[in-house]
Design a protein around this motif. Structure first.
Motif, PDB file in Angstrom:
ATOM      1  N   MET A 226      80.249  67.979  86.846  1.00 41.12           N
ATOM      2  CA  MET A 226      79.165  67.486  86.029  1.00 41.12           C
ATOM      3  C   MET A 226      77.856  68.044  86.567  1.00 41.12           C
ATOM      4  O   MET A 226      77.589  67.999  87.760  1.00 41.12           O
ATOM      5  N   LYS A 227      77.052  68.580  85.687  1.00 43.25           N
ATOM      6  CA  LYS A 227      75.760  69.089  86.133  1.00 43.25           C
ATOM      7  C   LYS A 227      74.777  67.941  86.306  1.00 43.25           C
ATOM      8  O   LYS A 227      74.996  66.834  85.813  1.00 43.25           O
ATOM      9  N   LYS A 228      73.704  68.211  87.037  1.00 41.62           N
ATOM     10  CA  LYS A 228      72.688  67.187  87.289  1.00 41.62           C
ATOM     11  C   LYS A 228      72.075  66.763  85.959  1.00 41.62           C
ATOM     12  O   LYS A 228      71.741  67.597  85.119  1.00 41.62           O
TER      13      LYS A 228
ATOM     14  N   THR B 102      71.359  61.387  80.999  1.00 40.31           N
ATOM     15  CA  THR B 102      69.906  61.461  81.125  1.00 40.31           C
ATOM     16  C   THR B 102      69.415  60.364  82.061  1.00 40.31           C
ATOM     17  O   THR B 102      69.689  59.186  81.844  1.00 40.31           O
ATOM     18  N   GLU B 103      68.700  60.768  83.090  1.00 40.71           N
ATOM     19  CA  GLU B 103      68.065  59.818  83.997  1.00 40.71           C
ATOM     20  C   GLU B 103      66.690  59.483  83.432  1.00 40.71           C
ATOM     21  O   GLU B 103      65.934  60.369  83.044  1.00 40.71           O
TER      22      GLU B 103
END
Length: 72
Positions: free
Chosen positions: A1-3, A30-31
């Motif tokens: 999983m990408k950041k 999404t952070e």
């Protein structure tokens, strides 16, 4: 999983419908930040369901380890 991408709450509020579409249809995470600190994370529904199931499983395993007489 990408950041996951990181957005301030004000921007996330403006783009909420698009963020939901990205999460639901593209599996995007999404952070959401407030004052440059993490305030929440928007994740795909299947990812959330798998995470909750894993936490339940870990809790059950810990219970069995701490109370072996209750193992079923």
């Amino acid at each position: 999983m990408k950041k996951p991408q990181s957005l301030p709450v004000e921007q996330a509020r403006k783009e909420f419908a698009d963020l939901l579409d990205g999460s639901q249809h593209k599996g995007e995470h999404t952070e959401i930040t407030r004052r440059s600190k993490p305030a929440g994370v928007l994740v795909p529904p299947d990812w959330y369901e798998a995470a909750v199931a894993a936490m339940v499983e870990v809790k059950e395993l810990r219970r069995k380890v701490t109370d072996p007489g209750q193992a079923s």
